[in-house]
Design a protein around this motif. Structure first.
Motif, PDB file in Angstrom:
ATOM      1  N   MET A  58       0.848  -1.165   0.000  1.00  0.00           N
ATOM      2  CA  MET A  58       0.000   0.000   0.000  1.00  0.00           C
ATOM      3  C   MET A  58       0.898   1.233   0.000  1.00  0.00           C
ATOM      4  O   MET A  58       1.924   1.259   0.658  1.00  0.00           O
ATOM      5  CB  MET A  58      -0.882  -0.003   1.253  1.00  0.00           C
ATOM      6  CG  MET A  58      -1.752   1.221   1.358  1.00  0.00           C
ATOM      7  SD  MET A  58      -2.755   1.321   2.857  1.00  0.00           S
ATOM      8  CE  MET A  58      -3.667  -0.180   2.786  1.00  0.00           C
ATOM      9  N   TYR A  66      -4.744   6.806   0.401  1.00  0.00           N
ATOM     10  CA  TYR A  66      -4.111   5.487   0.312  1.00  0.00           C
ATOM     11  C   TYR A  66      -4.623   4.758  -0.917  1.00  0.00           C
ATOM     12  O   TYR A  66      -5.781   4.900  -1.302  1.00  0.00           O
ATOM     13  CB  TYR A  66      -4.405   4.682   1.582  1.00  0.00           C
ATOM     14  CG  TYR A  66      -3.809   5.361   2.774  1.00  0.00           C
ATOM     15  CD1 TYR A  66      -2.504   5.091   3.165  1.00  0.00           C
ATOM     16  CD2 TYR A  66      -4.520   6.325   3.472  1.00  0.00           C
ATOM     17  CE1 TYR A  66      -1.939   5.751   4.230  1.00  0.00           C
ATOM     18  CE2 TYR A  66      -3.959   6.996   4.545  1.00  0.00           C
ATOM     19  CZ  TYR A  66      -2.664   6.700   4.919  1.00  0.00           C
ATOM     20  OH  TYR A  66      -2.095   7.359   5.957  1.00  0.00           O
ATOM     21  N   TYR A  67      -3.731   3.960  -1.525  1.00  0.00           N
ATOM     22  CA  TYR A  67      -4.014   3.270  -2.777  1.00  0.00           C
ATOM     23  C   TYR A  67      -3.839   1.772  -2.611  1.00  0.00           C
ATOM     24  O   TYR A  67      -2.997   1.319  -1.837  1.00  0.00           O
ATOM     25  CB  TYR A  67      -3.038   3.750  -3.866  1.00  0.00           C
ATOM     26  CG  TYR A  67      -3.149   5.222  -4.146  1.00  0.00           C
ATOM     27  CD1 TYR A  67      -3.911   5.694  -5.203  1.00  0.00           C
ATOM     28  CD2 TYR A  67      -2.499   6.156  -3.339  1.00  0.00           C
ATOM     29  CE1 TYR A  67      -4.018   7.048  -5.463  1.00  0.00           C
ATOM     30  CE2 TYR A  67      -2.603   7.522  -3.591  1.00  0.00           C
ATOM     31  CZ  TYR A  67      -3.365   7.958  -4.655  1.00  0.00           C
ATOM     32  OH  TYR A  67      -3.467   9.296  -4.889  1.00  0.00           O
ATOM     33  N   ASP A  68      -4.639   1.021  -3.378  1.00  0.00           N
ATOM     34  CA  ASP A  68      -4.472  -0.430  -3.366  1.00  0.00           C
ATOM     35  C   ASP A  68      -3.324  -0.809  -4.312  1.00  0.00           C
ATOM     36  O   ASP A  68      -2.681   0.068  -4.909  1.00  0.00           O
ATOM     37  CB  ASP A  68      -5.774  -1.151  -3.714  1.00  0.00           C
ATOM     38  CG  ASP A  68      -6.264  -0.923  -5.143  1.00  0.00           C
ATOM     39  OD1 ASP A  68      -5.489  -0.419  -5.999  1.00  0.00           O
ATOM     40  OD2 ASP A  68      -7.426  -1.251  -5.420  1.00  0.00           O
ATOM     41  N   LYS A 115      -5.476   2.227  -7.239  1.00  0.00           N
ATOM     42  CA  LYS A 115      -6.807   2.819  -7.094  1.00  0.00           C
ATOM     43  C   LYS A 115      -6.888   3.456  -5.700  1.00  0.00           C
ATOM     44  O   LYS A 115      -6.591   2.805  -4.695  1.00  0.00           O
ATOM     45  CB  LYS A 115      -7.882   1.744  -7.223  1.00  0.00           C
ATOM     46  CG  LYS A 115      -9.274   2.294  -7.029  1.00  0.00           C
ATOM     47  CD  LYS A 115     -10.323   1.194  -7.051  1.00  0.00           C
ATOM     48  CE  LYS A 115     -11.677   1.818  -6.792  1.00  0.00           C
ATOM     49  NZ  LYS A 115     -12.496   1.050  -5.887  1.00  0.00           N
ATOM     50  N   ILE A 138      -8.281   4.232  -2.288  1.00  0.00           N
ATOM     51  CA  ILE A 138      -9.260   3.448  -1.526  1.00  0.00           C
ATOM     52  C   ILE A 138      -9.627   4.065  -0.187  1.00  0.00           C
ATOM     53  O   ILE A 138     -10.614   3.680   0.413  1.00  0.00           O
ATOM     54  CB  ILE A 138      -8.760   2.012  -1.287  1.00  0.00           C
ATOM     55  CG1 ILE A 138      -7.417   2.019  -0.562  1.00  0.00           C
ATOM     56  CG2 ILE A 138      -8.696   1.244  -2.595  1.00  0.00           C
ATOM     57  CD1 ILE A 138      -6.971   0.664  -0.058  1.00  0.00           C
ATOM     58  N   GLY A 139      -8.842   4.999   0.318  1.00  0.00           N
ATOM     59  CA  GLY A 139      -9.159   5.560   1.630  1.00  0.00           C
ATOM     60  C   GLY A 139      -8.328   6.791   1.916  1.00  0.00           C
ATOM     61  O   GLY A 139      -7.425   7.147   1.164  1.00  0.00           O
ATOM     62  N   ASP A 197     -15.849   8.709  -3.720  1.00  0.00           N
ATOM     63  CA  ASP A 197     -15.123   7.767  -4.571  1.00  0.00           C
ATOM     64  C   ASP A 197     -14.160   6.901  -3.771  1.00  0.00           C
ATOM     65  O   ASP A 197     -13.498   6.027  -4.336  1.00  0.00           O
ATOM     66  CB  ASP A 197     -14.352   8.513  -5.659  1.00  0.00           C
ATOM     67  CG  ASP A 197     -15.277   9.205  -6.643  1.00  0.00           C
ATOM     68  OD1 ASP A 197     -16.435   8.756  -6.792  1.00  0.00           O
ATOM     69  OD2 ASP A 197     -14.851  10.200  -7.247  1.00  0.00           O
ATOM     70  N   LEU A 198     -14.060   7.147  -2.475  1.00  0.00           N
ATOM     71  CA  LEU A 198     -13.160   6.388  -1.614  1.00  0.00           C
ATOM     72  C   LEU A 198     -13.962   5.392  -0.786  1.00  0.00           C
ATOM     73  O   LEU A 198     -14.992   5.749  -0.211  1.00  0.00           O
ATOM     74  CB  LEU A 198     -12.381   7.344  -0.701  1.00  0.00           C
ATOM     75  CG  LEU A 198     -11.534   8.378  -1.447  1.00  0.00           C
ATOM     76  CD1 LEU A 198     -11.031   9.434  -0.498  1.00  0.00           C
ATOM     77  CD2 LEU A 198     -10.379   7.695  -2.156  1.00  0.00           C
ATOM     78  N   GLU A 199     -13.502   4.163  -0.742  1.00  0.00           N
ATOM     79  CA  GLU A 199     -14.226   3.113  -0.028  1.00  0.00           C
ATOM     80  C   GLU A 199     -14.104   3.245   1.481  1.00  0.00           C
ATOM     81  O   GLU A 199     -15.037   2.945   2.211  1.00  0.00           O
ATOM     82  CB  GLU A 199     -13.700   1.741  -0.457  1.00  0.00           C
ATOM     83  CG  GLU A 199     -13.896   1.448  -1.932  1.00  0.00           C
ATOM     84  CD  GLU A 199     -13.162   0.189  -2.373  1.00  0.00           C
ATOM     85  OE1 GLU A 199     -12.761  -0.613  -1.510  1.00  0.00           O
ATOM     86  OE2 GLU A 199     -12.996   0.016  -3.589  1.00  0.00           O
TER      87      GLU A 199
END
Length: 84
Positions: A1, A25-27, A31, A33-34, A68-70
């Motif tokens: 990450m 933060y990105y996967d 992408k 994600i948070g 757009d962020l999980e």
């Protein structure tokens, strides 16, 4: 990450938008994600200058909408930006 600073657009719940510089933060596929609040703390003046530069670079990237962020808050991160 991995993470970087980004400008994130929020809605105040009354239809008004506001913007905040956040750590995003990105996967593994890059992408977003948070996010969590950006850290403005450093043990040195040079370290603080590096933080400022990362924040400045956020304005060169597209704005991310909070919807757009999980994950609404990123993982718990230590002062040296390592996941704990």
């Amino acid at each position: 990450m991995h993470w970087n600073n980004r400008v994130v657009e929020f809605d105040d719940g009354q239809g008004d938008k506001y913007y905040e510089i956040c750590e995003v933060y990105y996967d593994k596929n890059d992408k977003p994600i948070g996010y969590c609040d950006a850290c403005f703390l450093s043990e040195t003046k040079d370290g603080l200058k590096e933080i400022y530069e990362r924040m400045r670079e956020a304005f060169d990237l597209p704005v991310i909408n909070e919807n757009d962020l999980e994950v609404k808050y990123g993982p718990q991160i230590s002062a040296d930006h390592k996941e704990v």
